[in-house]
Design an enzyme around this catalytic site. Structure first.
Site, PDB file in Angstrom:
ATOM      1  N   HIS A   1      -1.868   0.082  -3.010  1.00  0.00           N
ATOM      2  CA  HIS A   1      -2.012  -0.412  -1.639  1.00  0.00           C
ATOM      3  C   HIS A   1      -0.982  -1.495  -1.326  1.00  0.00           C
ATOM      4  O   HIS A   1      -0.460  -1.572  -0.220  1.00  0.00           O
ATOM      5  CB  HIS A   1      -3.433  -0.953  -1.450  1.00  0.00           C
ATOM      6  CG  HIS A   1      -3.806  -1.175  -0.018  1.00  0.00           C
ATOM      7  ND1 HIS A   1      -3.984  -0.145   0.876  1.00  0.00           N
ATOM      8  CD2 HIS A   1      -4.033  -2.316   0.683  1.00  0.00           C
ATOM      9  CE1 HIS A   1      -4.304  -0.643   2.057  1.00  0.00           C
ATOM     10  NE2 HIS A   1      -4.334  -1.949   1.976  1.00  0.00           N
TER      11      HIS A   1
ATOM     12  N   HIS B   1      -7.419   1.803   7.467  1.00  0.00           N
ATOM     13  CA  HIS B   1      -8.580   1.096   6.911  1.00  0.00           C
ATOM     14  C   HIS B   1      -9.631   2.141   6.561  1.00  0.00           C
ATOM     15  O   HIS B   1     -10.764   2.080   7.006  1.00  0.00           O
ATOM     16  CB  HIS B   1      -9.109   0.043   7.898  1.00  0.00           C
ATOM     17  CG  HIS B   1      -9.186  -1.323   7.285  1.00  0.00           C
ATOM     18  ND1 HIS B   1     -10.221  -2.195   7.482  1.00  0.00           N
ATOM     19  CD2 HIS B   1      -8.357  -1.957   6.421  1.00  0.00           C
ATOM     20  CE1 HIS B   1     -10.016  -3.310   6.786  1.00  0.00           C
ATOM     21  NE2 HIS B   1      -8.877  -3.184   6.141  1.00  0.00           N
TER      22      HIS B   1
END
Length: 739
Positions: free
Chosen positions: A54, A100
């Site tokens: 990430h 998200h």
């Protein structure tokens, strides 16, 4: 957890505690080598979060390098909070999209809300005022109670945050497919405006300058959020609710105003959002980008929970926080400025020359790590890639045109497919008119927002047909970029650049990595041909549930420049008597189509084909015709084919319909999803000028009958549909499924 309970460096190694944090054995050995010793618990945490996919893109960097990232208008490409593109008159547009997904699967309201909050901070940390939000959403089939819950809560979360903060949510897309059942995709995009001289970077220059923390206090929410986003969802993910942050849009609104005022001050050196990995990423990245180091005193971090350890403070992803570097001696000005907005601004460290990130707590040094090692020196993996087994099978399939008995019933059924049906239920919850700059509201091909003080506008859209990309990642990747550009052009805009959000399954599986490589190849080629460089984006891997990956979904967010608001064009018919044209040829292409999915319950075969040079030529012709004032309405032909596109143009108009004649085999003429096609209407007096400017075929005219009638080349009626009835079916589909 008190410091007493933290395992010591030897325990971390012998009990492989680092593996629970997400580091491999090889990575832990690298950390040991970099430090020349075993890391303590806090340091292990810093590496585990900064070396997660990430934050580091360690699995995707070799692929991302293929994207074209420069262009004559590009002022800032990938590498900062958001990309920046020049729009003339000393102004620029700043935009970025982020995912998200994992938080939204677990806690959909807060997951979606904080996704919006985070992307807004990325934009205003560059010095820009956020002017618009968009989102691209994917869910399973709405028949599932769990999917209904996720859909309703995600939309409520986006609305709750965006509406409170006062930034209009002007557009986006929602698609439904069974593969997203356990792993929805929530991609949020923010667009901002800035003057060139106000552009700021997230860099910590100037030894001795002061590091300050501004905004909300730090809690234990979101600890290891970045690591959580770098693993597959499983049944135990539900227990990771603490990894989902909680947002406060009113605090963020104050933070925007305070930061935009701060940016006007020459006291500011650098500014960055505390996003994924919180204080760790913001401090390490700002130091590394400037070739400097940072020392921080963690006792000074505003904390909203007691007894927080250095590990917890550094890894917390509490929302609405920024890290700033200011000139030494100017700290009080900053404190006063933030106090005016009721916000904290505290000195918590300084910039150093030795490139180290040093953390102190309770009088002791609790971490000492090279900033570059965290921010830049994560290992890069060239993952094995293998063509997906299904691909060759699909490529060899002989495709037959689907059998359709009743064209009218089929059209009505398509208009009620959730992916095609009206998304009014969604966008009616969003305030899309706040700030009064929205020129084209949700529901047309692209949204358009006025650039205040000028005659210009920004057109913006998000696009990705993940079914095509699943069938053929490279061709599907080209189509995603081309369709975004087509939508911008149909709205009267010149495509400028894209941001992307690459949503894929587990990159450690060679067939998934092949999907990533091929779709990026396709997108890169389209970006080069259409002259829309990639100025930033986000990678979201591990979108799987119980080992089943979502369709490869590299979402494209595109912004275009409307040179004069007089050029703004929308998809609905304007007046009876206007001529209807189709641009582009229709082939019997049904692979991945809405009709195929509806009739067979699955997708298979070859995706539609695309010729990018033809696409570019058609887009240029259409845009020139729009700018010359020759076009009344323009609509891109997408899901559901020509019959759906013509119906949508009628549904959006008041009391108008159309009579058209389509050549070729009826099912393909009506419902095939061939690319590079437009439905355009033109005033009768502009017929000659339009036909000179654009290669198009006149197929009919707009009527005031409130009906859409489509004939075949023998002039036999294929279908006649009442526009009010179509509108009712199209608008009612999603609310009906949610009951």
């Amino acid at each position: 957890m008190s410091l007493m309970l933290e395992p010591n460096p030897t325990q971390i190694k012998e009990e492989r505690i680092y593996a629970e944090m997400g580091l491999t054995d090889e990575e832990f050995a690298m950390v040991e080598k970099i430090l020349g010793r075993l890391p303590n618990y806090t340091e292990t945490g810093l590496f585990s979060v900064m070396w997660s996919e990430h934050c580091s893109y360690k699995n995707s960097k070799p692929v991302l390098r293929k994207f074209p990232t420069t262009g004559e208008r590009v002022l800032q490409g990938p590498g900062e909070g958001a990309g920046i593109v020049d729009i003339g008159d000393n102004q620029a547009v700043v935009f970025k999209m982020e995912s998200h997904n994992h938080p939204s699967a677990i806690e959909p309201y807060q997951g979606a809300a904080t996704g919006v909050g985070g992307i807004i901070r990325d934009v205003f940390s560059m010095g820009a005022r956020p002017v618009a939000l968009l989102n691209s959403l994917r869910f399973g089939e709405l028949q599932s109670p769990r999917v209904k819950y996720l859909f309703e809560e995600v939309v409520a979360g986006i609305a709750g945050y965006g509406n409170c903060i006062g930034i209009p949510t002007v557009g986006g897309e929602v698609q439904f497919d069974p593969c997203y059942e356990g792993n929805p995709l929530v991609n949020a995009m923010c667009v901002g405006l800035i003057n060139h001289e106000d552009i700021k970077k997230g860099q910590a220059h100037g030894a001795g300058n002061t590091v300050m923390y501004v905004g909300a206090s730090t809690g234990r929410d979101g600890i290891h959020g970045a690591t959580f986003a770098s693993e597959e969802l499983s049944e135990s993910s539900e227990a990771k609710r603490p990894a989902v942050q909680v947002g406060d849009p009113f605090m963020e609104k104050l933070l925007i105003e305070a930061c935009l005022e701060l940016i006007q001050s020459d006291a500011l050196v650098g500014i960055q959002d505390m996003g994924a990995a919180g204080l760790t990423s913001s401090s390490a990245e700002m130091a590394s980008k400037a070739g400097m180091g940072i020392e921080m005193y963690l006792d000074d971090v505003p904390q909203r929970e007691t007894g927080m350890t250095p590990y917890e403070m550094m890894l917390s992803e509490s929302q609405e926080r920024m890290l700033i570097v200011v000139k030494k001696g100017r700290e009080q000005e900053i404190v006063d400025l933030f106090e005016k907005y009721g916000l904290a601004a505290v000195t918590m460290g300084k910039v150093t020359e030795d490139k180290m990130l040093r953390l102190f707590h309770k009088g002791e040094m609790v971490a000492e790590v090279p900033a570059d090692a965290l921010a830049e020196e994560a290992p890069i993996y060239h993952k094995p890639s293998k063509e997906a087994a299904y691909f060759a099978e699909f490529q060899q399939m002989k495709m037959e045109t689907p059998k359709v008995e009743n064209y009218k019933e089929t059209l009505f059924a398509l208009l009620q497919q959730p992916t095609i049906a009206s998304k009014e239920w969604v966008y009616d919850q969003y305030d899309y008119q706040v700030r009064t700059s929205t020129v084209v509201t949700p529901g047309s091909d692209a949204a358009v927002v006025r650039v205040r003080g000028t005659e210009k506008g920004l057109a913006m859209t998000t696009d990705c047909n993940s079914r095509y990309i699943y069938l053929d990642p490279e061709v599907g990747g080209k189509i995603a970029v081309a369709e975004a550009a087509r939508n911008i052009v149909c709205s009267g805009g010149e495509p400028l650049a894209i941001t992307d959000c690459l949503n894929f399954g587990n990159p450690e599986k060679p067939e998934i990595f092949w999907q990533i490589e091929k779709s990026v190849d396709g997108m890169s080629e389209a970006c080069r041909t259409l002259q829309t460089p990639v100025i930033g984006g986000n990678v979201s891997m591990y979108n799987e549930r119980s080992g089943e990956a979502v369709y490869p979904t590299p979402t494209v967010g595109m912004v275009g420049l409307v040179h004069d608001l007089k050029h703004v064009t929308t998809q609905e018919f304007k007046q009876a008597g206007d001529l209807v044209y189709v641009i582009g040829e229709t082939k019997a292409e049904f692979g991945g189509s809405e009709l195929q999915k509806m009739l067979h319950g699955k997708i298979f075969g070859q995706s539609p084909s695309i010729d990018l040079d033809v696409e570019l030529k058609r887009q240029k012709q259409v845009l020139a015709a729009i700018q010359a004032g020759l076009v009344q309405s323009a609509h891109d032909v997408a899901e559901g084919g020509l019959a759906v596109a013509i119906s949508e143009s009628a549904i959006g108009a008041n009391g108008l319909g159309a009579t058209v004649k389509l050549d070729g085999e009826a099912t393909a003429a009506l419902f095939a999803e061939s690319q590079s096609r437009f439905v355009i209407t033109v005033k009768r007096e502009n017929k000659e000028a339009f036909e000179k400017a654009v290669e198009a075929i006149q197929v009919g005219e707009v009527t005031n009958t409130n009906e859409v009638t489509i004939h075949n080349e023998e002039n036999e009626v294929l279908l006649t549909a009442n526009v009010d009835e179509m509108r009712k079916a199209w608008k009612g589909a999603i609310p009906c499924l949610l009951k």
